[in-house]
Motif scaffolding. Structure first.
Motif, PDB file in Angstrom:
ATOM      1  N   LEU A 196     -52.735   1.431  49.146  1.00 56.48           N
ATOM      2  CA  LEU A 196     -53.937   0.977  48.441  1.00 56.48           C
ATOM      3  C   LEU A 196     -53.707  -0.366  47.747  1.00 56.48           C
ATOM      4  O   LEU A 196     -54.609  -1.199  47.683  1.00 56.48           O
ATOM      5  N   SER A 197     -52.494  -0.569  47.254  1.00 56.37           N
ATOM      6  CA  SER A 197     -52.198  -1.821  46.546  1.00 56.37           C
ATOM      7  C   SER A 197     -52.196  -3.023  47.492  1.00 56.37           C
ATOM      8  O   SER A 197     -52.337  -4.165  47.042  1.00 56.37           O
ATOM      9  N   LEU A 198     -52.047  -2.765  48.786  1.00 54.82           N
ATOM     10  CA  LEU A 198     -52.024  -3.860  49.756  1.00 54.82           C
ATOM     11  C   LEU A 198     -53.368  -4.570  49.858  1.00 54.82           C
ATOM     12  O   LEU A 198     -53.456  -5.667  50.424  1.00 54.82           O
ATOM     13  N   ARG A 199     -54.421  -3.955  49.329  1.00 54.04           N
ATOM     14  CA  ARG A 199     -55.731  -4.603  49.346  1.00 54.04           C
ATOM     15  C   ARG A 199     -55.720  -5.905  48.554  1.00 54.04           C
ATOM     16  O   ARG A 199     -56.567  -6.776  48.761  1.00 54.04           O
ATOM     17  N   ARG A 201     -53.527  -8.121  48.876  1.00 50.30           N
ATOM     18  CA  ARG A 201     -52.974  -9.153  49.755  1.00 50.30           C
ATOM     19  C   ARG A 201     -53.991  -9.430  50.858  1.00 50.30           C
ATOM     20  O   ARG A 201     -54.153  -8.624  51.768  1.00 50.30           O
ATOM     21  N   GLU A 202     -54.635 -10.556  50.775  1.00 45.16           N
ATOM     22  CA  GLU A 202     -55.734 -10.837  51.691  1.00 45.16           C
ATOM     23  C   GLU A 202     -55.285 -10.965  53.140  1.00 45.16           C
ATOM     24  O   GLU A 202     -56.112 -10.860  54.053  1.00 45.16           O
ATOM     25  N   TRP A 203     -54.002 -11.173  53.384  1.00 41.59           N
ATOM     26  CA  TRP A 203     -53.514 -11.328  54.754  1.00 41.59           C
ATOM     27  C   TRP A 203     -53.052  -9.991  55.359  1.00 41.59           C
ATOM     28  O   TRP A 203     -52.585  -9.955  56.493  1.00 41.59           O
ATOM     29  N   VAL A 204     -53.184  -8.899  54.595  1.00 41.28           N
ATOM     30  CA  VAL A 204     -52.819  -7.573  55.100  1.00 41.28           C
ATOM     31  C   VAL A 204     -54.069  -6.705  55.143  1.00 41.28           C
ATOM     32  O   VAL A 204     -54.783  -6.585  54.145  1.00 41.28           O
ATOM     33  N   ARG A 205     -54.323  -6.115  56.297  1.00 40.22           N
ATOM     34  CA  ARG A 205     -55.467  -5.233  56.460  1.00 40.22           C
ATOM     35  C   ARG A 205     -54.990  -3.890  57.021  1.00 40.22           C
ATOM     36  O   ARG A 205     -54.241  -3.855  58.001  1.00 40.22           O
ATOM     37  N   VAL A 206     -55.419  -2.815  56.385  1.00 31.08           N
ATOM     38  CA  VAL A 206     -55.033  -1.472  56.802  1.00 31.08           C
ATOM     39  C   VAL A 206     -56.280  -0.685  57.179  1.00 31.08           C
ATOM     40  O   VAL A 206     -57.240  -0.619  56.407  1.00 31.08           O
ATOM     41  N   GLN A 207     -56.256  -0.108  58.378  1.00 31.76           N
ATOM     42  CA  GLN A 207     -57.349   0.757  58.826  1.00 31.76           C
ATOM     43  C   GLN A 207     -56.780   2.116  59.234  1.00 31.76           C
ATOM     44  O   GLN A 207     -55.684   2.203  59.795  1.00 31.76           O
ATOM     45  N   ILE A 208     -57.548   3.149  58.954  1.00 30.09           N
ATOM     46  CA  ILE A 208     -57.156   4.510  59.324  1.00 30.09           C
ATOM     47  C   ILE A 208     -58.026   4.984  60.483  1.00 30.09           C
ATOM     48  O   ILE A 208     -59.267   4.898  60.427  1.00 30.09           O
ATOM     49  N   LEU A 209     -57.374   5.458  61.519  1.00 35.60           N
ATOM     50  CA  LEU A 209     -58.077   6.065  62.651  1.00 35.60           C
ATOM     51  C   LEU A 209     -58.259   7.543  62.308  1.00 35.60           C
ATOM     52  O   LEU A 209     -57.289   8.296  62.289  1.00 35.60           O
ATOM     53  N   PRO A 210     -59.483   7.971  61.998  1.00 33.98           N
ATOM     54  CA  PRO A 210     -59.685   9.329  61.474  1.00 33.98           C
ATOM     55  C   PRO A 210     -59.561  10.407  62.538  1.00 33.98           C
ATOM     56  O   PRO A 210     -59.710  10.145  63.738  1.00 33.98           O
ATOM     57  N   PHE A 211     -59.297  11.606  62.087  1.00 34.55           N
ATOM     58  CA  PHE A 211     -59.216  12.743  63.011  1.00 34.55           C
ATOM     59  C   PHE A 211     -60.501  12.881  63.822  1.00 34.55           C
ATOM     60  O   PHE A 211     -60.476  13.218  64.999  1.00 34.55           O
ATOM     61  N   LEU A 267     -61.795   3.564  60.878  1.00 33.38           N
ATOM     62  CA  LEU A 267     -62.658   3.324  59.721  1.00 33.38           C
ATOM     63  C   LEU A 267     -62.537   1.868  59.296  1.00 33.38           C
ATOM     64  O   LEU A 267     -61.521   1.213  59.544  1.00 33.38           O
ATOM     65  N   SER A 268     -63.559   1.357  58.638  1.00 31.53           N
ATOM     66  CA  SER A 268     -63.482   0.001  58.100  1.00 31.53           C
ATOM     67  C   SER A 268     -62.358  -0.057  57.062  1.00 31.53           C
ATOM     68  O   SER A 268     -61.857   0.975  56.594  1.00 31.53           O
ATOM     69  N   VAL A 269     -61.984  -1.261  56.695  1.00 29.96           N
ATOM     70  CA  VAL A 269     -60.927  -1.418  55.691  1.00 29.96           C
ATOM     71  C   VAL A 269     -61.323  -0.712  54.395  1.00 29.96           C
ATOM     72  O   VAL A 269     -60.504  -0.027  53.770  1.00 29.96           O
ATOM     73  N   GLU A 270     -62.579  -0.859  53.986  1.00 29.49           N
ATOM     74  CA  GLU A 270     -63.043  -0.241  52.735  1.00 29.49           C
ATOM     75  C   GLU A 270     -63.063   1.287  52.859  1.00 29.49           C
ATOM     76  O   GLU A 270     -62.607   2.003  51.951  1.00 29.49           O
ATOM     77  N   ASP A 271     -63.600   1.798  53.976  1.00 35.47           N
ATOM     78  CA  ASP A 271     -63.645   3.247  54.163  1.00 35.47           C
ATOM     79  C   ASP A 271     -62.245   3.828  54.358  1.00 35.47           C
ATOM     80  O   ASP A 271     -61.982   4.975  53.984  1.00 35.47           O
ATOM     81  N   SER A 272     -61.357   3.038  54.934  1.00 37.03           N
ATOM     82  CA  SER A 272     -59.970   3.487  55.097  1.00 37.03           C
ATOM     83  C   SER A 272     -59.308   3.666  53.738  1.00 37.03           C
ATOM     84  O   SER A 272     -58.597   4.649  53.494  1.00 37.03           O
ATOM     85  N   ALA A 273     -59.553   2.712  52.825  1.00 33.29           N
ATOM     86  CA  ALA A 273     -59.002   2.820  51.474  1.00 33.29           C
ATOM     87  C   ALA A 273     -59.549   4.072  50.782  1.00 33.29           C
ATOM     88  O   ALA A 273     -58.811   4.788  50.088  1.00 33.29           O
ATOM     89  N   ALA A 274     -60.827   4.365  51.007  1.00 31.67           N
ATOM     90  CA  ALA A 274     -61.425   5.555  50.409  1.00 31.67           C
ATOM     91  C   ALA A 274     -60.799   6.820  50.986  1.00 31.67           C
ATOM     92  O   ALA A 274     -60.545   7.792  50.263  1.00 31.67           O
ATOM     93  N   ARG A 275     -60.503   6.818  52.281  1.00 29.60           N
ATOM     94  CA  ARG A 275     -59.877   7.992  52.908  1.00 29.60           C
ATOM     95  C   ARG A 275     -58.454   8.178  52.383  1.00 29.60           C
ATOM     96  O   ARG A 275     -58.033   9.302  52.108  1.00 29.60           O
TER      97      ARG A 275
END
Length: 296
Positions: A196-199, A201-211, A267-275
Protein backbone atom coordinates in the motif's frame (compact mmCIF):
# COMPACT_ATOMS: atom_id res chain seq x y z
CA UNK A 1 44.67 -22.71 4.36
CA UNK A 2 45.03 -21.66 7.98
CA UNK A 3 48.22 -20.40 9.65
CA UNK A 4 49.17 -18.50 12.82
CA UNK A 5 50.89 -15.22 12.10
CA UNK A 6 52.78 -15.33 15.40
CA UNK A 7 53.66 -17.97 17.99
CA UNK A 8 51.88 -17.99 21.32
CA UNK A 9 54.13 -16.66 24.07
CA UNK A 10 53.61 -16.65 27.80
CA UNK A 11 51.55 -13.65 28.83
CA UNK A 12 50.72 -12.69 25.23
CA UNK A 13 47.22 -13.39 23.91
CA UNK A 14 47.07 -15.68 20.87
CA UNK A 15 46.78 -13.98 17.50
CA UNK A 16 43.73 -14.85 15.42
CA UNK A 17 44.16 -17.21 12.50
CA UNK A 18 44.49 -15.56 9.13
CA UNK A 19 43.06 -17.21 6.05
CA UNK A 20 45.05 -16.57 2.92
CA UNK A 21 42.64 -15.21 0.32
CA UNK A 22 42.93 -15.24 -3.44
CA UNK A 23 41.42 -11.83 -4.33
CA UNK A 24 40.57 -13.10 -7.82
CA UNK A 25 38.61 -16.10 -6.53
CA UNK A 26 35.35 -14.25 -5.87
CA UNK A 27 33.94 -10.79 -5.09
CA UNK A 28 33.69 -11.86 -1.43
CA UNK A 29 37.38 -12.80 -1.27
CA UNK A 30 38.37 -9.57 -3.00
CA UNK A 31 36.31 -7.55 -0.52
CA UNK A 32 37.93 -9.38 2.41
CA UNK A 33 41.45 -8.88 1.13
CA UNK A 34 40.83 -5.18 0.50
CA UNK A 35 39.33 -4.71 3.96
CA UNK A 36 42.41 -6.30 5.53
CA UNK A 37 44.75 -4.19 3.37
CA UNK A 38 43.04 -0.88 4.16
CA UNK A 39 42.81 -1.74 7.86
CA UNK A 40 46.51 -2.58 8.08
CA UNK A 41 47.46 0.61 6.21
CA UNK A 42 45.45 2.51 8.84
CA UNK A 43 47.44 0.62 11.52
CA UNK A 44 44.28 -0.65 13.20
CA UNK A 45 43.60 -4.02 14.76
CA UNK A 46 40.40 -5.86 13.95
CA UNK A 47 39.10 -4.98 17.41
CA UNK A 48 39.92 -1.29 16.98
CA UNK A 49 38.20 -1.08 13.59
CA UNK A 50 35.24 -2.96 15.02
CA UNK A 51 34.89 -0.39 17.80
CA UNK A 52 34.91 2.42 15.26
CA UNK A 53 32.24 0.89 13.00
CA UNK A 54 30.11 -0.46 15.88
CA UNK A 55 30.70 -4.19 15.51
CA UNK A 56 32.97 -6.84 17.00
CA UNK A 57 36.53 -7.50 15.99
CA UNK A 58 35.42 -11.08 15.38
CA UNK A 59 33.02 -9.89 12.67
CA UNK A 60 35.81 -7.89 11.03
CA UNK A 61 37.93 -11.05 11.03
CA UNK A 62 35.18 -13.19 9.52
CA UNK A 63 34.66 -10.70 6.69
CA UNK A 64 38.39 -10.39 6.08
CA UNK A 65 38.61 -14.18 5.89
CA UNK A 66 35.72 -14.41 3.41
CA UNK A 67 33.54 -16.31 5.88
CA UNK A 68 30.88 -13.62 6.34
CA UNK A 69 29.04 -11.54 3.77
CA UNK A 70 29.21 -7.80 4.55
CA UNK A 71 26.09 -5.67 4.69
CA UNK A 72 25.71 -2.37 2.87
CA UNK A 73 25.48 -0.29 6.05
CA UNK A 74 28.66 -1.98 7.34
CA UNK A 75 30.42 -1.07 4.08
CA UNK A 76 29.35 2.54 4.34
CA UNK A 77 30.65 2.77 7.92
CA UNK A 78 33.97 1.21 6.90
CA UNK A 79 34.33 3.72 4.04
CA UNK A 80 33.80 6.55 6.51
CA UNK A 81 36.16 5.07 9.10
CA UNK A 82 39.02 4.30 6.70
CA UNK A 83 38.51 7.20 4.30
CA UNK A 84 38.38 4.93 1.28
CA UNK A 85 36.31 7.20 -0.94
CA UNK A 86 33.42 4.75 -1.23
CA UNK A 87 35.44 1.69 -2.24
CA UNK A 88 33.51 -0.73 -0.05
CA UNK A 89 30.12 0.81 -0.81
CA UNK A 90 30.83 0.05 -4.46
CA UNK A 91 32.26 -3.40 -3.85
CA UNK A 92 29.40 -4.59 -1.67
CA UNK A 93 26.97 -4.54 -4.60
CA UNK A 94 29.15 -7.06 -6.45
CA UNK A 95 29.53 -9.17 -3.32
CA UNK A 96 25.79 -9.32 -2.67
CA UNK A 97 24.96 -10.07 -6.29
CA UNK A 98 27.40 -12.98 -6.17
CA UNK A 99 25.25 -14.50 -3.40
CA UNK A 100 22.36 -14.94 -5.82
CA UNK A 101 22.00 -18.35 -7.49
CA UNK A 102 24.40 -18.58 -10.43
CA UNK A 103 21.53 -19.05 -12.89
CA UNK A 104 19.79 -15.91 -11.57
CA UNK A 105 22.76 -13.54 -11.73
CA UNK A 106 22.40 -12.83 -15.45
CA UNK A 107 18.79 -11.78 -14.89
CA UNK A 108 19.74 -9.57 -11.92
CA UNK A 109 22.29 -7.76 -14.09
CA UNK A 110 19.69 -7.15 -16.81
CA UNK A 111 17.09 -6.08 -14.24
CA UNK A 112 19.52 -3.47 -12.89
CA UNK A 113 19.89 -1.99 -16.39
CA UNK A 114 16.22 -2.09 -17.41
CA UNK A 115 14.43 1.09 -18.38
CA UNK A 116 11.00 -0.45 -17.70
CA UNK A 117 9.91 -3.50 -15.71
CA UNK A 118 6.56 -5.25 -15.98
CA UNK A 119 5.87 -8.52 -14.20
CA UNK A 120 3.12 -11.00 -13.44
CA UNK A 121 3.40 -12.98 -10.21
CA UNK A 122 1.04 -15.85 -9.54
CA UNK A 123 2.07 -17.23 -6.14
CA UNK A 124 4.48 -14.84 -4.38
CA UNK A 125 4.92 -11.12 -3.88
CA UNK A 126 7.38 -9.80 -6.47
CA UNK A 127 10.95 -9.77 -5.18
CA UNK A 128 11.51 -6.05 -5.77
CA UNK A 129 8.58 -5.15 -3.50
CA UNK A 130 9.11 -7.75 -0.77
CA UNK A 131 9.84 -6.72 2.79
CA UNK A 132 12.94 -8.13 4.42
CA UNK A 133 10.88 -10.36 6.73
CA UNK A 134 8.80 -11.76 3.87
CA UNK A 135 11.93 -12.41 1.80
CA UNK A 136 13.55 -14.20 4.74
CA UNK A 137 10.54 -16.48 5.12
CA UNK A 138 10.48 -17.28 1.40
CA UNK A 139 14.21 -17.92 1.12
CA UNK A 140 14.28 -19.97 4.30
CA UNK A 141 11.80 -22.57 3.03
CA UNK A 142 14.51 -24.89 1.75
CA UNK A 143 16.30 -24.87 5.09
CA UNK A 144 19.67 -24.26 3.45
CA UNK A 145 22.45 -22.10 4.87
CA UNK A 146 23.29 -18.58 3.77
CA UNK A 147 19.74 -17.25 4.08
CA UNK A 148 20.84 -13.90 5.51
CA UNK A 149 23.23 -13.34 2.62
CA UNK A 150 20.44 -14.17 0.16
CA UNK A 151 18.07 -11.77 1.92
CA UNK A 152 20.71 -9.03 1.78
CA UNK A 153 21.16 -9.74 -1.94
CA UNK A 154 17.42 -9.43 -2.54
CA UNK A 155 17.28 -6.15 -0.63
CA UNK A 156 20.24 -4.94 -2.71
CA UNK A 157 18.25 -5.58 -5.90
CA UNK A 158 15.58 -3.22 -4.62
CA UNK A 159 18.02 -0.30 -4.67
CA UNK A 160 17.08 0.33 -8.30
CA UNK A 161 13.80 1.75 -6.98
CA UNK A 162 15.68 4.40 -5.00
CA UNK A 163 17.66 5.78 -7.92
CA UNK A 164 17.28 9.38 -8.96
CA UNK A 165 15.57 8.13 -12.13
CA UNK A 166 14.19 4.67 -11.25
CA UNK A 167 12.69 2.46 -13.95
CA UNK A 168 8.88 2.57 -14.12
CA UNK A 169 7.61 -0.73 -12.76
CA UNK A 170 4.19 -2.31 -13.26
CA UNK A 171 3.37 -5.30 -11.07
CA UNK A 172 0.34 -7.53 -11.61
CA UNK A 173 -0.14 -10.22 -8.96
CA UNK A 174 -2.76 -12.90 -8.53
CA UNK A 175 -4.96 -12.40 -5.49
CA UNK A 176 -3.57 -15.66 -4.10
CA UNK A 177 -0.37 -13.85 -3.08
CA UNK A 178 -2.39 -11.85 -0.56
CA UNK A 179 -3.88 -14.95 1.06
CA UNK A 180 -0.89 -17.30 1.01
CA UNK A 181 0.48 -16.77 4.51
CA UNK A 182 4.26 -16.47 4.35
CA UNK A 183 6.15 -16.04 7.62
CA UNK A 184 3.08 -15.60 9.81
CA UNK A 185 0.36 -13.01 10.18
CA UNK A 186 2.59 -10.18 11.37
CA UNK A 187 4.96 -10.63 8.44
CA UNK A 188 2.00 -10.62 6.04
CA UNK A 189 0.48 -7.56 7.67
CA UNK A 190 3.71 -5.63 7.20
CA UNK A 191 4.10 -6.92 3.66
CA UNK A 192 0.66 -5.80 2.60
CA UNK A 193 1.18 -2.46 4.32
CA UNK A 194 4.35 -2.10 2.27
CA UNK A 195 2.42 -2.76 -0.95
CA UNK A 196 0.00 0.00 0.00
CA UNK A 197 2.87 2.38 0.75
CA UNK A 198 4.12 1.96 -2.82
CA UNK A 199 1.29 4.23 -3.96
CA UNK A 200 3.54 7.12 -2.87
CA UNK A 201 5.98 6.15 -5.64
CA UNK A 202 4.49 7.38 -8.87
CA UNK A 203 6.73 5.10 -10.96
CA UNK A 204 5.44 1.93 -9.24
CA UNK A 205 2.01 0.55 -10.04
CA UNK A 206 0.49 -2.52 -8.40
CA UNK A 207 -2.58 -4.33 -9.70
CA UNK A 208 -4.30 -7.39 -8.26
CA UNK A 209 -5.80 -10.02 -10.54
CA UNK A 210 -8.86 -11.05 -8.49
CA UNK A 211 -10.14 -14.56 -7.98
CA UNK A 212 -13.35 -13.59 -9.76
CA UNK A 213 -11.39 -13.02 -12.98
CA UNK A 214 -11.57 -16.78 -13.52
CA UNK A 215 -9.29 -18.51 -16.06
CA UNK A 216 -6.62 -16.17 -17.40
CA UNK A 217 -3.44 -16.08 -19.48
CA UNK A 218 -1.22 -16.19 -16.39
CA UNK A 219 -2.21 -19.71 -15.43
CA UNK A 220 0.99 -21.02 -17.01
CA UNK A 221 3.05 -19.17 -14.43
CA UNK A 222 5.06 -16.11 -13.53
CA UNK A 223 6.98 -14.03 -16.07
CA UNK A 224 8.70 -10.66 -16.32
CA UNK A 225 9.32 -8.36 -19.27
CA UNK A 226 12.34 -6.06 -19.19
CA UNK A 227 12.56 -3.17 -21.64
CA UNK A 228 15.73 -1.25 -22.42
CA UNK A 229 16.62 2.10 -23.94
CA UNK A 230 19.20 0.31 -26.06
CA UNK A 231 19.21 -3.32 -27.08
CA UNK A 232 16.38 -5.83 -27.42
CA UNK A 233 13.71 -6.29 -24.77
CA UNK A 234 13.66 -9.64 -22.98
CA UNK A 235 11.22 -12.01 -21.33
CA UNK A 236 12.18 -13.91 -18.20
CA UNK A 237 10.44 -17.07 -17.04
CA UNK A 238 11.27 -19.38 -14.18
CA UNK A 239 10.65 -22.97 -13.12
CA UNK A 240 11.57 -24.89 -9.99
CA UNK A 241 15.11 -25.50 -11.28
CA UNK A 242 16.22 -22.24 -12.87
CA UNK A 243 15.22 -19.24 -14.95
CA UNK A 244 15.27 -18.52 -18.67
CA UNK A 245 15.96 -15.25 -20.49
CA UNK A 246 15.00 -14.78 -24.12
CA UNK A 247 14.94 -11.93 -26.63
CA UNK A 248 13.21 -14.07 -29.26
CA UNK A 249 10.78 -11.67 -31.03
CA UNK A 250 7.97 -14.24 -31.19
CA UNK A 251 8.22 -15.12 -27.51
CA UNK A 252 8.49 -11.45 -26.58
CA UNK A 253 5.36 -10.70 -28.59
CA UNK A 254 3.53 -13.56 -26.85
CA UNK A 255 4.67 -12.29 -23.44
CA UNK A 256 3.53 -8.73 -24.16
CA UNK A 257 0.16 -9.98 -25.42
CA UNK A 258 -0.38 -12.05 -22.29
CA UNK A 259 0.63 -9.17 -20.08
CA UNK A 260 -1.80 -6.81 -21.79
CA UNK A 261 -4.62 -9.30 -21.17
CA UNK A 262 -3.62 -9.73 -17.52
CA UNK A 263 -3.53 -5.97 -16.96
CA UNK A 264 -6.95 -5.61 -18.54
CA UNK A 265 -8.41 -8.39 -16.36
CA UNK A 266 -6.86 -7.05 -13.16
CA UNK A 267 -8.44 -4.54 -10.82
CA UNK A 268 -7.51 -0.90 -11.32
CA UNK A 269 -4.65 0.45 -9.24
CA UNK A 270 -7.14 2.13 -6.88
CA UNK A 271 -9.39 -0.94 -6.57
CA UNK A 272 -6.31 -3.13 -6.11
CA UNK A 273 -5.23 -0.99 -3.15
CA UNK A 274 -8.73 -1.37 -1.70
CA UNK A 275 -8.56 -5.16 -2.13
CA UNK A 276 -5.14 -5.30 -0.46
CA UNK A 277 -6.41 -3.20 2.45
CA UNK A 278 -9.49 -5.40 2.84
CA UNK A 279 -7.49 -8.64 2.92
CA UNK A 280 -5.00 -7.05 5.29
CA UNK A 281 -7.76 -6.13 7.72
CA UNK A 282 -9.90 -9.25 7.42
CA UNK A 283 -7.16 -11.85 7.28
CA UNK A 284 -4.19 -10.34 9.12
CA UNK A 285 -5.70 -7.68 11.35
CA UNK A 286 -6.39 -7.96 15.05
CA UNK A 287 -8.93 -10.57 16.11
CA UNK A 288 -10.59 -10.93 19.52
CA UNK A 289 -9.06 -13.63 21.65
CA UNK A 290 -11.27 -16.01 23.71
CA UNK A 291 -10.49 -14.02 26.86
CA UNK A 292 -11.57 -10.76 25.29
CA UNK A 293 -8.07 -9.44 24.53
CA UNK A 294 -6.50 -8.97 21.14
CA UNK A 295 -5.01 -11.96 19.40
CA UNK A 296 -2.33 -10.66 17.04
Amino acid sequence: MERNIAPVRLGVPPVANIRELDPSASPLDYYGSELRRFREVANLTQEQLGNIVFCTGSLIGQIENGRRVPARDFSERVDAALGTGGVFSRLVGLVLRSQLPAWFQAYAEMEAKAAYVSTFQAQLIYGLVQTEEYARAVLGVRGEGGVEAQVAARMERQRILDRENPPPMWVVMGEAVLHQEIGGREVMRKQLAHLLSLRKREWVRVQILPFEAGPHLGLDGTFTILRFEEGPDIVYTEDFVQGRLTANPQELREGCLRYDHLQAAALSVEDSAARIARVMEERYGQHPAPGGGALV
